[in-house]
Design a protein around this motif. Structure first.
Motif, mmCIF file in Angstrom:
data_model
loop_
_atom_site.group_PDB
_atom_site.id
_atom_site.type_symbol
_atom_site.label_atom_id
_atom_site.label_comp_id
_atom_site.label_asym_id
_atom_site.label_seq_id
_atom_site.Cartn_x
_atom_site.Cartn_y
_atom_site.Cartn_z
ATOM 1 N N ALA A 142 4.315 5.262 -4.585
ATOM 2 C CA ALA A 142 2.932 5.452 -5.037
ATOM 3 C C ALA A 142 1.984 5.584 -3.850
ATOM 4 O O ALA A 142 0.759 5.682 -4.031
ATOM 5 C CB ALA A 142 2.510 4.296 -5.937
ATOM 6 N N GLY A 143 2.542 5.556 -2.643
ATOM 7 C CA GLY A 143 1.724 5.722 -1.440
ATOM 8 C C GLY A 143 0.918 4.485 -1.089
ATOM 9 O O GLY A 143 -0.066 4.561 -0.359
ATOM 10 N N ARG A 144 1.348 3.335 -1.597
ATOM 11 C CA ARG A 144 0.577 2.100 -1.406
ATOM 12 C C ARG A 144 1.038 1.280 -0.204
ATOM 13 O O ARG A 144 0.341 0.372 0.226
ATOM 14 C CB ARG A 144 0.674 1.244 -2.677
ATOM 15 N N LEU A 145 2.242 1.598 0.296
ATOM 16 C CA LEU A 145 2.867 0.771 1.320
ATOM 17 C C LEU A 145 2.983 1.560 2.617
ATOM 18 O O LEU A 145 3.445 2.701 2.608
ATOM 19 C CB LEU A 145 4.270 0.427 0.812
ATOM 20 N N SER A 146 2.553 0.946 3.745
ATOM 21 C CA SER A 146 2.685 1.646 5.029
ATOM 22 C C SER A 146 3.137 0.697 6.123
ATOM 23 O O SER A 146 2.768 -0.484 6.135
ATOM 24 C CB SER A 146 1.346 2.239 5.474
ATOM 25 N N LEU A 147 3.918 1.260 7.047
ATOM 26 C CA LEU A 147 4.248 0.544 8.277
ATOM 27 C C LEU A 147 3.213 0.949 9.316
ATOM 28 O O LEU A 147 3.027 2.137 9.580
ATOM 29 C CB LEU A 147 5.655 0.945 8.744
ATOM 30 N N THR A 148 2.516 -0.034 9.868
ATOM 31 C CA THR A 148 1.502 0.257 10.880
ATOM 32 C C THR A 148 1.916 -0.413 12.193
ATOM 33 O O THR A 148 2.930 -1.114 12.238
ATOM 34 C CB THR A 148 0.120 -0.293 10.452
ATOM 35 N N THR A 149 1.120 -0.225 13.218
ATOM 36 C CA THR A 149 1.476 -0.822 14.517
ATOM 37 C C THR A 149 1.415 -2.344 14.450
ATOM 38 O O THR A 149 2.056 -3.025 15.244
ATOM 39 C CB THR A 149 0.518 -0.329 15.618
ATOM 40 N N THR A 150 0.667 -2.883 13.497
ATOM 41 C CA THR A 150 0.548 -4.337 13.418
ATOM 42 C C THR A 150 1.384 -4.952 12.294
ATOM 43 O O THR A 150 1.393 -6.165 12.130
ATOM 44 C CB THR A 150 -0.927 -4.747 13.208
ATOM 45 N N GLY A 151 2.068 -4.163 11.511
ATOM 46 C CA GLY A 151 2.888 -4.728 10.442
ATOM 47 C C GLY A 151 2.916 -3.832 9.224
ATOM 48 O O GLY A 151 2.993 -2.619 9.324
ATOM 49 N N VAL A 152 2.838 -4.467 8.046
ATOM 50 C CA VAL A 152 2.924 -3.725 6.787
ATOM 51 C C VAL A 152 1.607 -3.856 6.038
ATOM 52 O O VAL A 152 1.040 -4.953 5.969
ATOM 53 C CB VAL A 152 4.065 -4.285 5.908
ATOM 54 N N THR A 153 1.130 -2.759 5.474
ATOM 55 C CA THR A 153 -0.036 -2.852 4.612
ATOM 56 C C THR A 153 0.320 -2.409 3.199
ATOM 57 O O THR A 153 1.136 -1.512 2.987
ATOM 58 C CB THR A 153 -1.214 -1.986 5.110
ATOM 59 N N LEU A 154 -0.299 -3.101 2.215
ATOM 60 C CA LEU A 154 -0.222 -2.733 0.802
ATOM 61 C C LEU A 154 -1.650 -2.424 0.366
ATOM 62 O O LEU A 154 -2.527 -3.292 0.488
ATOM 63 C CB LEU A 154 0.357 -3.902 -0.009
ATOM 64 N N ASP A 155 -1.883 -1.217 -0.094
ATOM 65 C CA ASP A 155 -3.243 -0.776 -0.442
ATOM 66 C C ASP A 155 -4.208 -1.000 0.728
ATOM 67 O O ASP A 155 -5.368 -1.371 0.529
ATOM 68 C CB ASP A 155 -3.759 -1.524 -1.679
ATOM 69 N N GLY A 156 -3.694 -0.815 1.930
ATOM 70 C CA GLY A 156 -4.544 -0.959 3.107
ATOM 71 C C GLY A 156 -4.757 -2.396 3.550
ATOM 72 O O GLY A 156 -5.413 -2.653 4.556
ATOM 73 N N ILE A 157 -4.202 -3.346 2.790
ATOM 74 C CA ILE A 157 -4.373 -4.765 3.125
ATOM 75 C C ILE A 157 -3.119 -5.252 3.848
ATOM 76 O O ILE A 157 -1.996 -5.009 3.403
ATOM 77 C CB ILE A 157 -4.602 -5.606 1.848
ATOM 78 N N GLN A 158 -3.335 -5.948 4.958
ATOM 79 C CA GLN A 158 -2.224 -6.435 5.763
ATOM 80 C C GLN A 158 -1.425 -7.517 5.036
ATOM 81 O O GLN A 158 -1.998 -8.482 4.526
ATOM 82 C CB GLN A 158 -2.806 -7.008 7.059
ATOM 83 N N LEU A 159 -0.083 -7.367 4.985
ATOM 84 C CA LEU A 159 0.770 -8.413 4.414
ATOM 85 C C LEU A 159 1.118 -9.430 5.509
ATOM 86 O O LEU A 159 1.061 -9.106 6.692
ATOM 87 C CB LEU A 159 2.055 -7.787 3.856
ATOM 88 N N PRO A 160 1.510 -10.646 5.132
ATOM 89 C CA PRO A 160 1.883 -11.653 6.124
ATOM 90 C C PRO A 160 2.951 -11.105 7.071
ATOM 91 O O PRO A 160 3.882 -10.416 6.634
ATOM 92 C CB PRO A 160 2.443 -12.800 5.291
ATOM 93 N N ALA A 161 2.829 -11.433 8.348
ATOM 94 C CA ALA A 161 3.680 -10.819 9.370
ATOM 95 C C ALA A 161 5.135 -11.223 9.240
ATOM 96 O O ALA A 161 6.035 -10.467 9.577
ATOM 97 C CB ALA A 161 3.162 -11.182 10.747
ATOM 98 N N SER A 162 5.423 -12.435 8.727
ATOM 99 C CA SER A 162 6.802 -12.846 8.650
ATOM 100 C C SER A 162 6.992 -13.839 7.523
ATOM 101 O O SER A 162 6.028 -14.332 6.939
ATOM 102 C CB SER A 162 7.254 -13.478 9.958
#
Ligand code: GAR
Length: 210
Positions: free
Chosen positions: A187-207
């Motif tokens: 659905a295009g909601r999940l991304s791998l970024t340089t700082t971790g994972v985002t869901l709907d642009g919101i950062q998920l907990p790093a570990s």
């Protein structure tokens, strides 16, 4: 509709959960091929039964890890996939292969990462006397079972539980969280970024648990 390629080495119960979620329309994607590095596995049979191209690339036919991964990459890229899913694919992948699919390759691992990378995770959790155990979906990076986490689910470890029983309980969790993560990705909601994972642009907990 995203184009999905699934890699596996065995029974393919996670593949089945993903097939069911694509067929119901919950995942906005289509599994275009399933590739196994082992012949005659149940996972290939499940693919065939669902009318999905079931391909075998036997690692025994290759002299080196690099040669196998090169052939695998060619086979995958012919499918022009948006997403590569490791579903019980029991091979260590070369860094070059992993980098080629960075941000579009997911794995499920049967432990609460960063605990118990590698094999025999259920027995190790029992031996350690852990009160809970579970599974993790993560983006794949060159570090084995070390990529940024997307989702985890846990079960209590009952006294006297065997590794086989625990594996069955954890597998059930896997069948819940893997389709959910794939649904988000497609659905295009999940991304791998340089700082971790985002869901709907919101950062998920790093570990997970550290
Ligand atoms: C699953 O438990 C998965 O987490 C594990 O293999 C099993 C495959 O089951 N993967 C790994 O250990 C990866 N290192 P399945 O073939 O029935 O989906």
């Amino acid at each position: 509709q995203k184009r999905i390629v699934v890699l596996l080495s065995g029974s393919g119960s996670n593949l089945q959960a993903l097939i069911d979620a694509t067929q119901s329309g919950r995942i906005q994607g289509r599994i275009v091929a399933v590739i196994s590095n082992k012949p005659d596995v149940k996972g290939l049979e499940r693919a065939q039964d669902a009318g999905i191209a079931a391909l075998l690339l036997d690692h025994k036919g290759f002299d080196s890890r690099e040669a196998f991964d090169d052939a695998l990459q060619q086979l995958i890229d012919r499918q022009a996939p948006d997403l590569i899913i490791l579903a019980g694919f029991m091979r260590i992948l070369t860094a070059g292969f992993v980098r080629h699919y960075l941000g579009r390759m997911l794995n499920i691992h049967p432990s609460l990462l960063p605990k118990y990378k590698g094999l025999h995770t259920h027995q190790r959790a029992i031996d350690a006397g852990d009160s809970e155990h579970g599974c993790t979906v993560h983006f794949v990076t060159p570090e084995l079972d070390g990529g940024p986490l997307i989702l985890q689910a846990s079960v209590p470890v009952e006294a006297g539980t065997s590794a086989d029983q625990l594996q069955q309980q954890v597998l059930k969790c896997e069948h819940h969280i893997y389709p959910l993560a794939v649904e988000w990705f497609c659905a295009g909601r999940l991304s791998l970024t340089t700082t971790g994972v985002t869901l709907d642009g919101i950062q998920l907990p790093a570990s997970g648990q550290r």
